[in-house]
Scaffold this motif. Sequence first.
Motif, PDB file in Angstrom:
ATOM      1  N   ARG A  23       4.375  -4.912  16.571  1.00  0.00           N
ATOM      2  CA  ARG A  23       4.836  -5.170  15.425  1.00  0.00           C
ATOM      3  C   ARG A  23       3.819  -4.212  14.475  1.00  0.00           C
ATOM      4  O   ARG A  23       2.837  -4.197  14.481  1.00  0.00           O
ATOM      5  N   THR A  26       5.408  -2.362   8.063  1.00  0.00           N
ATOM      6  CA  THR A  26       6.765  -2.155   7.567  1.00  0.00           C
ATOM      7  C   THR A  26       6.833  -1.924   5.848  1.00  0.00           C
ATOM      8  O   THR A  26       6.082  -2.818   5.193  1.00  0.00           O
ATOM      9  N   SER A  27       7.546  -1.007   5.535  1.00  0.00           N
ATOM     10  CA  SER A  27       7.419  -0.638   4.208  1.00  0.00           C
ATOM     11  C   SER A  27       8.966  -0.492   3.602  1.00  0.00           C
ATOM     12  O   SER A  27       9.742  -0.142   4.463  1.00  0.00           O
ATOM     13  N   SER A  51       5.010 -10.424   3.403  1.00  0.00           N
ATOM     14  CA  SER A  51       5.048  -9.222   2.744  1.00  0.00           C
ATOM     15  C   SER A  51       4.311  -9.432   1.306  1.00  0.00           C
ATOM     16  O   SER A  51       4.331 -10.262   0.644  1.00  0.00           O
TER      17      SER A  51
END
Length: 131
Positions: A23, A26-27, A51
Amino acid sequence: MFRSRTFKTAAGEVYIDRTGSRRGPTSVSQYDRTTGELTVIWVSRPGTYESEQLRQPFWLLGHPPANSPVCGFLGEKCQETDDMTKVFTVAFSTTAILVSCGCSGMCLWMKRKKGSPQAPFFSFLLEDFHL
């Protein structure tokens, strides 16, 4: 041993979850028309399933898009037709069948009237106009 751990690498932090899946961070970025660059608006960090919203996104219509298209992904929500469309379709089909049957019957009747089975298919029309 390597599961549920975060490793610091040259590319950033990498998290290996309890199933052994990697993992990474993430953006979500959005093009900023004023600066001409991509701007990060949401980011999630490895090891968490949450997030963080960094900026308010710009939606073209002022709100996020719908979860599905108006007619559905396969058009299943817009398949219904109104009653007038059905009536028009039936009337047109019936008229086309009747006209076809009438033309065929007239041609057969004219052929019999002439008494010549070898007469060309629209010969009566040519004779009527004296061509």
